[in-house]
Design an enzyme around this catalytic site. Sequence first.
Site, PDB file in Angstrom:
ATOM      1  N   ALA A 181       0.845  -1.208   0.000  1.00 23.85           N
ATOM      2  CA  ALA A 181       0.000   0.000   0.000  1.00 23.85           C
ATOM      3  C   ALA A 181       0.870   1.244   0.000  1.00 23.85           C
ATOM      4  O   ALA A 181       0.672   2.172   0.782  1.00 23.85           O
ATOM      5  CB  ALA A 181      -0.938  -0.006   1.201  1.00 23.85           C
ATOM      6  N   GLY A 182       1.899   1.249  -0.861  1.00 22.04           N
ATOM      7  CA  GLY A 182       2.730   2.433  -1.030  1.00 22.04           C
ATOM      8  C   GLY A 182       2.171   3.277  -2.169  1.00 22.04           C
ATOM      9  O   GLY A 182       1.010   3.121  -2.576  1.00 22.04           O
ATOM     10  N   HIS A 445      -9.817  34.510  -4.224  1.00 24.53           N
ATOM     11  CA  HIS A 445     -11.102  33.874  -3.924  1.00 24.53           C
ATOM     12  C   HIS A 445     -11.888  33.727  -5.218  1.00 24.53           C
ATOM     13  O   HIS A 445     -11.915  34.662  -6.008  1.00 24.53           O
ATOM     14  CB  HIS A 445     -11.905  34.722  -2.931  1.00 24.53           C
ATOM     15  CG  HIS A 445     -13.265  34.148  -2.669  1.00 24.53           C
ATOM     16  ND1 HIS A 445     -13.456  33.056  -1.849  1.00 24.53           N
ATOM     17  CD2 HIS A 445     -14.487  34.495  -3.159  1.00 24.53           C
ATOM     18  CE1 HIS A 445     -14.751  32.767  -1.827  1.00 24.53           C
ATOM     19  NE2 HIS A 445     -15.395  33.616  -2.613  1.00 24.53           N
TER      20      HIS A 445
HETATM   21  P1  NAI Z   1       6.777   2.219  -1.413  1.00 26.01           P
HETATM   22  O1  NAI Z   1       8.015   2.124  -0.644  1.00 26.01           O
HETATM   23  O2  NAI Z   1       6.095   3.533  -1.558  1.00 26.01           O
HETATM   24  O3  NAI Z   1       5.682   1.223  -0.811  1.00 26.01           O
HETATM   25  C1  NAI Z   1       5.906  -0.141  -0.690  1.00 26.01           C
HETATM   26  C2  NAI Z   1       4.889  -0.697   0.286  1.00 26.01           C
HETATM   27  O4  NAI Z   1       4.962  -2.108   0.257  1.00 26.01           O
HETATM   28  C3  NAI Z   1       5.158  -0.265   1.712  1.00 26.01           C
HETATM   29  O5  NAI Z   1       3.950   0.182   2.275  1.00 26.01           O
HETATM   30  C4  NAI Z   1       5.675  -1.534   2.385  1.00 26.01           C
HETATM   31  O6  NAI Z   1       5.374  -1.584   3.750  1.00 26.01           O
HETATM   32  C5  NAI Z   1       4.933  -2.591   1.591  1.00 26.01           C
HETATM   33  N1  NAI Z   1       5.551  -3.913   1.580  1.00 26.01           N
HETATM   34  C6  NAI Z   1       6.872  -4.217   1.522  1.00 26.01           C
HETATM   35  N2  NAI Z   1       7.034  -5.556   1.500  1.00 26.01           N
HETATM   36  C7  NAI Z   1       5.792  -6.102   1.517  1.00 26.01           C
HETATM   37  C8  NAI Z   1       5.291  -7.428   1.494  1.00 26.01           C
HETATM   38  N3  NAI Z   1       6.116  -8.474   1.421  1.00 26.01           N
HETATM   39  N4  NAI Z   1       3.963  -7.630   1.529  1.00 26.01           N
HETATM   40  C9  NAI Z   1       3.109  -6.569   1.591  1.00 26.01           C
HETATM   41  N5  NAI Z   1       3.530  -5.282   1.621  1.00 26.01           N
HETATM   42  C10 NAI Z   1       4.854  -5.055   1.574  1.00 26.01           C
HETATM   43  O7  NAI Z   1       7.134   1.586  -2.838  1.00 26.01           O
HETATM   44  P2  NAI Z   1       6.362   1.596  -4.218  1.00 26.01           P
HETATM   45  O8  NAI Z   1       4.927   1.933  -4.049  1.00 26.01           O
HETATM   46  O9  NAI Z   1       6.739   0.330  -4.883  1.00 26.01           O
HETATM   47  O10 NAI Z   1       7.060   2.795  -4.975  1.00 26.01           O
HETATM   48  C11 NAI Z   1       8.490   2.788  -5.199  1.00 26.01           C
HETATM   49  C12 NAI Z   1       9.048   4.174  -5.208  1.00 26.01           C
HETATM   50  O11 NAI Z   1       8.614   4.891  -6.334  1.00 26.01           O
HETATM   51  C13 NAI Z   1       8.627   4.946  -3.986  1.00 26.01           C
HETATM   52  O12 NAI Z   1       9.747   5.060  -3.146  1.00 26.01           O
HETATM   53  C14 NAI Z   1       8.209   6.276  -4.472  1.00 26.01           C
HETATM   54  O13 NAI Z   1       9.060   7.258  -3.963  1.00 26.01           O
HETATM   55  C15 NAI Z   1       8.345   6.230  -5.999  1.00 26.01           C
HETATM   56  N6  NAI Z   1       7.072   6.646  -6.577  1.00 26.01           N
HETATM   57  C16 NAI Z   1       6.659   7.924  -6.387  1.00 26.01           C
HETATM   58  C17 NAI Z   1       5.433   8.340  -6.865  1.00 26.01           C
HETATM   59  C18 NAI Z   1       5.001   9.724  -6.594  1.00 26.01           C
HETATM   60  O14 NAI Z   1       5.811  10.539  -6.189  1.00 26.01           O
HETATM   61  N7  NAI Z   1       3.738  10.056  -6.805  1.00 26.01           N
HETATM   62  C19 NAI Z   1       4.549   7.456  -7.596  1.00 26.01           C
HETATM   63  C20 NAI Z   1       5.063   6.121  -7.706  1.00 26.01           C
HETATM   64  C21 NAI Z   1       6.291   5.759  -7.224  1.00 26.01           C
END
Ligand code: NAI
Length: 466
Positions: A181-182, A445
Amino acid sequence: MAYDLIVIGSGPGGYVCAIRAAQLGLKTAVVEKDKTFGGTCLNVGCIPSKALLHASELFEEAGHVFAKMGIGVGTPKLDLPAMMKFKDEGVDGNVKGVAFLFKKNKVDSFQGTGRVAAAGKVEVKGADGKTQVLETKNIVIATGSDVARLRGITIDEKRVVSSTGALTLDKVPQKLLVVGAGVIGLELGSVWRRLGAEVTVVEFLDRILPGMDSEVCRQFQRILEKQGVTFKLAAKVTAIDTSGNRLKASVEPAAGGAAETIEADVALVAIGRVPFTDGLGLKEAGVALDNRNRVQVDAHFATNVKGIYAIGDVIAGPMLAHKAEDEGVAVAEILAGQAGHVNYDVIPNVVYTYPEIASVGKSEEELKAAGVAYNTGKFPFTANGRAKVNLQTEGFVKILADAKTDRVLGVHIVGPDAGNMIAEAAVAMEFGAAAEDIARTCHAHPTLTEAVKEAALAVGKRAIHI
Ligand code: NAI
Ligand code: FAD
């Protein structure tokens, strides 16, 4: 001919670094292994995901909100190939823009995999296997990051996908399982939910979006649940059986215990990203990595080997395009003898869902952990005239200001267009503003930004509209 600078990787870190270096008169080249410039961000990250988020948000609005405003369009029909074409054309325009900027700034480009042969030497291996060695005074490593994988689960980019596969699905899955849920899980989960998928998100921790202000995340989770997203927190996917027509994922409580099976048509693995240094020859060149395999740099982006620098996702810090860009500018300026600098305390963070989540500076948890006394000003969009008339009242603005000095320490927004609104907070913080400064600044506004002003007024307990 020797270059002043060779940048390996043309993502937002690398291409911005090369352009800034060329502006400053350095003879600059970029080496990129992929066919197009722009890296993860332009090809398979920020840009295509935002195109699908935009299109799917309008699809959702056409289906659910237009009628309330007196716009009769009937039930909107999804033409997924056309939506994908719209996304691909957006990507194409952006990557061609980088090629144009390289030409304009006289940055040379080499297509092939770059390897640090030694300080001052970059070997480029083209797709045809031929190699050439380029000489340079300085090297900037900007090779970015790659998808983190789950042990025992193979990503085929068709049914078990990373973000890359989730950006190119050829039909809407009836059921989408999101692991993590990232940011990626919630953004791309939102896209496919809006287009008709039933979405279940399994998250290891007991909360969504770790690292962001927890009050914001609690409210945001409720909003997503209302939109139809199901969450299974404190749980982990341990295996995915791909043998049948439907995927069968084994899901266990994070702390251990009995497993249950969740069936899905597609599983999106979005558990983070890891630095990408494959084939770069860093070990041979003696470049030190840290304990998470990131290239280790000092405050000037210099590695332990003279003349080799690194920026962006491949070094420590948030994996964000604008952080990589600012580091690219800073290192180019340092190489040109100027005082390049990145203020890591003021890097905005935006999640482009509906509503958007945006933050800059410290969360309440961080301030509490650091023992900093602060005042909170909060203003809900239900009390903002523009949000009300637009039927976009979910969310709030929260400003955290130092209890003694009133200096703004953090701003957190859940709401429509939060990603644009956070820029005001970032500028204010960069100038060391007090909440009082924002509160006394005249805001047009009717705009959503009045909620930022009201939250600043609320720090001093004198908001007007609530
Ligand atoms: P993330 O680090 O944001 O989220 C990964 C999530 O997966 C975390 O909540 C973690 O606790 C969970 N997790 C880890 N291992 C797990 C498991 N085995 N089972 C279930 N949950 C687990 O990484 P995400 O979403 O893959 O994104 C990667 C990077 O890309 C991020 O660091 C972000 O900075 C960047 N990104 C930025 C965006 C933006 O600025 N809008 C959009 C998309 C990505
Ligand atoms: P990258 O963009 O990864 O670029 C690295 C480049 O180096 C690549 O082109 C790669 O091919 C090349 N390369 C690697 N090794 C070599 C080699 N040996 N030789 C030659 N070339 C090489 N961030 C945001 O701020 N906002 C967002 O909305 C956002 N959305 C995202 C959505 C998704 C789905 C994903 C996956 C990421 C998203 N990000 C977002 C994160 C953002 O894409 C990264 O933080 C950013 O791209 C990092 O830039 P970079 O220049 O460090 O690396």
